[in-house]
Write an enzyme that holds these catalytic residues in place. Sequence first.
Site, PDB file in Angstrom:
ATOM      1  N   GLU A 210       1.040  12.849   3.199  1.00  0.00           N
ATOM      2  CA  GLU A 210       1.103  11.688   4.097  1.00  0.00           C
ATOM      3  C   GLU A 210       2.411  10.906   3.983  1.00  0.00           C
ATOM      4  O   GLU A 210       2.437   9.762   3.509  1.00  0.00           O
ATOM      5  CB  GLU A 210      -0.100  10.761   3.868  1.00  0.00           C
ATOM      6  CG  GLU A 210      -1.407  11.384   4.269  1.00  0.00           C
ATOM      7  CD  GLU A 210      -2.544  10.376   4.502  1.00  0.00           C
ATOM      8  OE1 GLU A 210      -2.309   9.161   4.344  1.00  0.00           O
ATOM      9  OE2 GLU A 210      -3.648  10.812   4.874  1.00  0.00           O
ATOM     10  N   GLU A 399      -7.415  17.054   4.553  1.00  0.00           N
ATOM     11  CA  GLU A 399      -8.346  15.974   4.208  1.00  0.00           C
ATOM     12  C   GLU A 399      -9.158  15.603   5.430  1.00  0.00           C
ATOM     13  O   GLU A 399      -8.635  15.602   6.561  1.00  0.00           O
ATOM     14  CB  GLU A 399      -7.614  14.702   3.742  1.00  0.00           C
ATOM     15  CG  GLU A 399      -6.994  14.788   2.384  1.00  0.00           C
ATOM     16  CD  GLU A 399      -6.367  13.467   1.945  1.00  0.00           C
ATOM     17  OE1 GLU A 399      -6.830  12.388   2.383  1.00  0.00           O
ATOM     18  OE2 GLU A 399      -5.402  13.534   1.170  1.00  0.00           O
TER      19      GLU A 399
HETATM   20  C1  NOJ Z   1      -5.535   9.857   2.667  1.00  0.00           C
HETATM   21  C2  NOJ Z   1      -4.934   9.909   1.297  1.00  0.00           C
HETATM   22  O1  NOJ Z   1      -4.191  11.081   1.153  1.00  0.00           O
HETATM   23  C3  NOJ Z   1      -5.948   9.780   0.188  1.00  0.00           C
HETATM   24  O2  NOJ Z   1      -5.264   9.582  -1.005  1.00  0.00           O
HETATM   25  C4  NOJ Z   1      -6.918   8.658   0.505  1.00  0.00           C
HETATM   26  O3  NOJ Z   1      -7.787   8.391  -0.550  1.00  0.00           O
HETATM   27  C5  NOJ Z   1      -7.677   9.005   1.758  1.00  0.00           C
HETATM   28  N1  NOJ Z   1      -6.736   9.127   2.854  1.00  0.00           N
HETATM   29  C6  NOJ Z   1      -8.733   7.980   2.172  1.00  0.00           C
HETATM   30  O4  NOJ Z   1      -8.104   6.794   2.528  1.00  0.00           O
END
Ligand code: NOJ
Length: 493
Positions: A210, A399
Site C-alpha cells: 500500500e 488483502e
Molecule cells: C491494509 C493494510 O495493509 C493492513 O495493514 C491493515 O490492517 C488493513 N488494511 C485493514 O485496515
Amino acid sequence: MPFKRFSRRQFGRIAGWSALATSMLSTGPGLAQLDEATGARNRKTSSGFPNDFLWGTATSAYQVEGAVNEDGRGPSIWDRFAHTPGTIADHSNGDTATNHYHLYKEDIQLMKTLGTKAYRFSIAWPRVFPEGAGSPNPKGLDFYNRLVDELLANDIKPFATLYHWDLPQALQDRLGGWTSRDTSKAFADYAAHVTGRLSDRVKHFFTINECSRLVHLGHEFGADAPGLKLSPSDVKQVRHNVALGHGLAVQAIRANGQAGIRVGPAENAVSCIPAIETPANIRAAEIATRELNAGYLTAILEGEYTDAYLAQAGKDAPKYTAEDLRIISSPIDFVGLNVYMPDHYVVAADNERGFTLAPFPKSFPHMKATWLRTGPETMYWVPRHVAKLWNVKSIYITENGTSGSDQPAADGTIYDVDRIMYLRNYLTQLQRATSEGVPVLGYFLWSLMDNFEWSDGYEQRFGLHHVDFETRRRTPKLSAAFYRETIARNAVM
Ligand code: NOJ
C-alpha cells in the site's frame, strides 16, 4: 488527537482527487484487450472458483509479531510513532501484539484447520538490518527461516512482503526516510539480502504494501508513522521514491533470487466503480482508474507518469530521470491488490476528463470502521480494470476483510455474521470475475487473527480468530467456519 483528524474515508477522497488531472485523457495501452489478456488461461469452472485457486490469509510483522526487543531487532518508525502520546486510539502499541513471533506454530495450525494453502506475512526490515543498512543482524532472519520451514512442513506456501511500513528508525533519522532516494537504494539492498537467503523456499515476494496509504497517511496527514505533514511537492517526491524503491527491489530480487522467483507490488489501488454498469460508465471508470493511480500503479505498468498527472502536479511534480521511470517499470510477474471498499462511483461525463466522481450520500452503508464502505462489486471491478487496462495476466487479492464488534454471545461464540455477510458478497463478486476469465490466482483474507490495527490500536478487530490481548488466546469466530467451508467447496457458501 491526530488519529481522529483524518478518517480513511477522507483519505480516499483526497488521495483520489490529488491524483486527478483536469485535462488530457488517454486510453492507455491494452484497454481493449481483456479477451486476449484473460483468455490465455481457461480457468473457468461451472460453479465456484478455478481448480487451482489459492486460498490464504494475511498478516504483517508489526501488527502481529511483538518481540520488538528480541534477537537484535532495531527500532522502526512504528515503534517510535506508537510510543508517541496521542497517536494511537487506545494508547496501545505493537510491543507484544499477538506474540506471533513465539506462537507461530500454533498460528500455522489455525491456517491448516482453515484449509488455507498460502500465507502472506511481512518481513521486518529492522530485524534484518537494525540500522537500516550496513551490517545485517546475524539473527535477523532466524524467525523467518523457522516460520517458512514450518509453513512448508504444513503444505502452506509462503508469500513474503518486504515492506509493510516498518521502516528502520535509523533510516528516518539519518536519511529522512522515504523523502530521500537513498532509502529507495537501502530498500533494494535489504531486498537483495533477504531474497538471497529465503528464495530457496519462498518463491513469491511482494515489494511494498500500500504505497498509497504510506505516502498519504504517513507523510501528508501525519496519521501513520512517521507522522509527517509534508508539502504537496515533498509528498509527490516521497511517492516517487517509494515507486523507485519498488523498482530497484524488483531488480535486486531478480538478481539475487533463485530461478522461478516471482515478484510484484501489493497495492490498494484507488477503486473506481461504474455507478451503473453501462458501457459508457465502464469506460469512464477505466479512464478514472488509470488517472487516479497515475503516481504509482500506472507508472509501474506503463513506465511513465501520465500527462494529466504531471499537468495537475505542475510545479509540485516529482523530480525524476528517464532512468528512474525505466527502473520503476521493471517487469513484474503479478499485481497484488488489497481490496476493501469503493473509493469512487464513476459516471461518464461529457467533460475534459470523461468522467464524474459521484459524491457519496451520507446514508451510504459501511462496516464497523466508518471508512470501510460496503461495496462488494469493488472486488469485481478492481481486478477487472487492472487486467484490462494493462494486460496483466496474474493478479492476487493480497488483502480483503473487515473489522466487526465481535462480541461473544452467551454461549461464548462470536457470531460475526456481519463479517460473513461482507465476505460472502465480496467473494461472490470475485467469483464473477474469475468466471469471466479475470486472471485472479489467489485470495488472502485479512486477517488470520485480530491484531494491531495501526492508529486504531486493538479497537478494530479484523481477524477470523479472536485474540484475547491479555492471554493471547486465539478463538475461531463463526467466520472462520465460513471461510473453511468456502475453501473446502472452492465456491462461495
Ligand atoms: C491494509 C493494510 O495493509 C493492513 O495493514 C491493515 O490492517 C488493513 N488494511 C485493514 O485496515
